[in-house]
Write an enzyme that holds these catalytic residues in place. Structure first.
Site, mmCIF file in Angstrom:
data_model
loop_
_atom_site.group_PDB
_atom_site.id
_atom_site.type_symbol
_atom_site.label_atom_id
_atom_site.label_comp_id
_atom_site.label_asym_id
_atom_site.label_seq_id
_atom_site.Cartn_x
_atom_site.Cartn_y
_atom_site.Cartn_z
ATOM 1 N NE ARG A 223 -4.214 -1.502 0.254
ATOM 2 C CZ ARG A 223 -4.379 -2.399 -0.714
ATOM 3 N NH1 ARG A 223 -3.620 -2.705 -1.675
ATOM 4 N NH2 ARG A 223 -5.322 -3.211 -0.670
ATOM 5 C CG HIS A 271 -3.977 -0.079 -6.508
ATOM 6 N ND1 HIS A 271 -4.172 0.390 -5.203
ATOM 7 C CD2 HIS A 271 -3.965 -1.426 -6.382
ATOM 8 C CE1 HIS A 271 -4.287 -0.430 -4.390
ATOM 9 N NE2 HIS A 271 -4.349 -1.704 -4.952
HETATM 10 P P1 NDP Z 1 -1.908 -12.291 3.947
HETATM 11 O O1 NDP Z 1 -2.646 -11.489 5.235
HETATM 12 O O2 NDP Z 1 -1.989 -13.389 3.599
HETATM 13 O O3 NDP Z 1 -0.521 -12.047 4.496
HETATM 14 C C1 NDP Z 1 0.102 -11.019 5.066
HETATM 15 C C2 NDP Z 1 1.428 -11.339 5.780
HETATM 16 O O4 NDP Z 1 2.086 -10.461 6.180
HETATM 17 C C3 NDP Z 1 1.472 -12.391 6.736
HETATM 18 O O5 NDP Z 1 2.198 -13.587 6.422
HETATM 19 C C4 NDP Z 1 1.634 -11.786 8.097
HETATM 20 O O6 NDP Z 1 2.432 -12.275 8.987
HETATM 21 C C5 NDP Z 1 2.624 -10.741 7.621
HETATM 22 N N1 NDP Z 1 2.551 -9.448 8.336
HETATM 23 C C6 NDP Z 1 1.544 -8.541 8.858
HETATM 24 N N2 NDP Z 1 1.804 -7.848 9.736
HETATM 25 C C7 NDP Z 1 3.268 -7.853 9.720
HETATM 26 C C8 NDP Z 1 4.344 -6.972 10.327
HETATM 27 N N3 NDP Z 1 3.892 -5.964 11.181
HETATM 28 N N4 NDP Z 1 5.582 -7.492 10.125
HETATM 29 C C9 NDP Z 1 6.058 -8.541 9.421
HETATM 30 N N5 NDP Z 1 5.088 -9.113 8.805
HETATM 31 C C10 NDP Z 1 3.810 -8.819 8.973
HETATM 32 O O7 NDP Z 1 -1.841 -11.056 2.966
HETATM 33 P P2 NDP Z 1 -1.935 -11.071 1.296
HETATM 34 O O8 NDP Z 1 -0.344 -11.990 1.053
HETATM 35 O O9 NDP Z 1 -2.970 -11.813 0.522
HETATM 36 O O10 NDP Z 1 -1.823 -9.539 0.918
HETATM 37 C C11 NDP Z 1 -0.912 -8.639 1.330
HETATM 38 C C12 NDP Z 1 -1.151 -7.233 1.015
HETATM 39 O O11 NDP Z 1 -0.899 -7.021 -0.351
HETATM 40 C C13 NDP Z 1 -2.458 -6.758 1.149
HETATM 41 O O12 NDP Z 1 -2.742 -6.325 2.609
HETATM 42 C C14 NDP Z 1 -2.704 -5.476 0.040
HETATM 43 O O13 NDP Z 1 -2.542 -4.617 0.985
HETATM 44 C C15 NDP Z 1 -1.724 -5.802 -0.835
HETATM 45 N N6 NDP Z 1 -2.180 -6.064 -2.139
HETATM 46 C C16 NDP Z 1 -1.864 -5.235 -2.973
HETATM 47 C C17 NDP Z 1 -2.552 -5.327 -4.384
HETATM 48 C C18 NDP Z 1 -2.096 -4.675 -5.491
HETATM 49 O O14 NDP Z 1 -2.816 -4.588 -6.646
HETATM 50 N N7 NDP Z 1 -0.978 -3.817 -5.365
HETATM 51 C C19 NDP Z 1 -3.354 -6.491 -4.753
HETATM 52 C C20 NDP Z 1 -3.451 -7.442 -3.470
HETATM 53 C C21 NDP Z 1 -2.945 -7.062 -2.410
HETATM 54 P P3 NDP Z 1 1.313 -13.533 10.004
HETATM 55 O O15 NDP Z 1 2.312 -14.814 9.239
HETATM 56 O O16 NDP Z 1 2.474 -13.518 11.316
HETATM 57 O O17 NDP Z 1 0.202 -13.184 9.737
HETATM 58 C C1 OXD Z 2 -6.297 -5.561 -3.191
HETATM 59 C C2 OXD Z 2 -5.963 -4.528 -4.156
HETATM 60 O O1 OXD Z 2 -6.296 -5.452 -2.053
HETATM 61 O O2 OXD Z 2 -6.356 -4.701 -5.186
HETATM 62 O O3 OXD Z 2 -6.803 -6.579 -3.620
HETATM 63 O O4 OXD Z 2 -5.006 -3.686 -3.700
#
Ligand code: NDP
Ligand code: OXD
Length: 308
Positions: A223, A271
């Site tokens: 983000r 995005h």
């Molecule tokens: P998940 O919830 O599957 O994974 C998030 C991971 O981040 C988890 O493994 C979690 O750890 C880790 N995490 C959370 N907080 C922290 C922290 N403080 N320090 C270190 N690690 C942390 O999410 P996704 O993989 O599905 O998606 C990740 C992000 O990608 C979304 O939240 C979104 O913001 C972004 N995104 C962007 C898109 C785009 O088009 N640009 C599209 C889709 C998503 P733990 O294993 O401990 O829970």
């Molecule tokens: C999502 C995104 O969170 O599109 O899926 O950014």
């Protein structure tokens, strides 16, 4: 009992078609045609409407149409209503493609060659072997893991950093804040795939860039709020970083005149790294509704305490 959709209208029409085919008994409405708000049991949104709890007093489930949920003010959602993030395979597939493209573009100096072409300059840059380019992913969730799995094929030394410890074959995994410097110190291309929470806001800042090897490169697909934008510009000027691929920005659309528009060392996309695919999203949503009715656990249910 209705399902209300409030996000991209064109894709909403596709949702409507798949709903009509797969769940003809569940009326589907497209925002702003909400009908009787008391009938709305299921809400799927990108930007949440105001006063959700008051307007939709019989809500049973709220879906984010994206994988992230940072756009929600959790205090505005009734505590008993589960918030579900989108877990459909199209998101991971397109994210894997985008990050692979970005990592390869940085690895193969694409920004240099674009600039050289504009200047009509024909000059080679020596190729760095993939085995000597270390790629590190922040956030080893669904998307981070999918990306690493695909990157294995190229022979980059791979690492990942995560809140809780993870074990992934052929990936050096680092867990927790105390392990962050060690992870960063051996990362040439850093990919941010974290959720945006109070803990991760502004994490991509000068002090983090200073720990990376000098001239490292950044891919931010998490983000805009993860990145302190002025710190990136400064890091590029100081040579701490040599290039960045950004799919997200603090303010979207990026405002006119913003330095990212024209920075020669930044490749910017609006995005689009990944997008929810209507057909598989409808499958996921209907499956979740079925599980909810049967009182089963709900994949993708957001933990409001953690913030993701
Ligand atoms: P998940 O919830 O599957 O994974 C998030 C991971 O981040 C988890 O493994 C979690 O750890 C880790 N995490 C959370 N907080 C922290 C922290 N403080 N320090 C270190 N690690 C942390 O999410 P996704 O993989 O599905 O998606 C990740 C992000 O990608 C979304 O939240 C979104 O913001 C972004 N995104 C962007 C898109 C785009 O088009 N640009 C599209 C889709 C998503 P733990 O294993 O401990 O829970
Ligand atoms: C999502 C995104 O969170 O599109 O899926 O950014």
């Amino acid at each position: 009992m209705t399902f209300l959709y409030k996000a991209n209208a064109t894709r909403g029409m596709e949702w409507a078609r798949f709903f009509a085919a797969r769940a003809p008994d569940l009326p589907f409405r497209l925002w702003p045609d909400i009908g009787d708000p008391a009938q709305v049991r299921y809400l799927a949104v990108w930007t949440p409407p105001e006063n959700i709890a008051v307007t939709f007093r019989n809500l049973e489930l709220v879906f984010s149409v994206g994988a992230g949920v940072d756009q929600f003010d959790f205090s505005q959602l009734p505590p008993h209503v589960p918030l579900i993030r989108m877990l459909e395979p199209g998101i991971a597939e397109s994210m894997v493609e985008y990050v692979t493209m970005a990592v390869l573009a940085l690895h193969r100096d694409l920004l240099h060659f674009i600039a050289q072409q504009r200047e009509q300059t024909w000059r080679e840059i020596r190729i760095t072997q993939a085995a000597k380019r270390r790629v590190g992913v922040m956030g080893l969730g669904l998307l981070g893991q999918a990306v690493l799995e695909r990157l294995k094929a190229f022979g980059f030394p791979l690492a990942g950093w995560n809140r809780s410890p993870r074990t992934i074959q052929d990936v050096s995994c680092y867990g927790g804040r105390q392990a962050l410097p060690e992870f960063l110190a051996q990362t040439d291309i850093l990919v941010c795939l974290l959720p945006l929470t109070d803990e991760t806001r502004g994490i991509l800042n000068t002090s983090l860039f200073e720990v990376l090897p000098r001239g490292a490169q950044l891919v931010n697909v998490g983000r805009g709020g993860h990145l302190v934008e002025a710190d990136l510009i400064e890091a590029l000027e100081r040579g701490l970083l040599s290039a960045a691929v950004l799919d997200v920005a603090e303010q979207e659309p990026l405002p006119a005149g913003h330095p990212f528009w024209s920075h020669p060392r930044i490749l910017l996309t609006p995005h689009i790294a990944s997008m929810t695919t209507p057909e598989t999203a409808v499958e996921f949503v209907l499956d979740t509704i079925g599980r909810h009715r049967r009182g089963e656990t709900l994949p993708g249910r957001v933990d409001r305490e953690r913030g993701y």
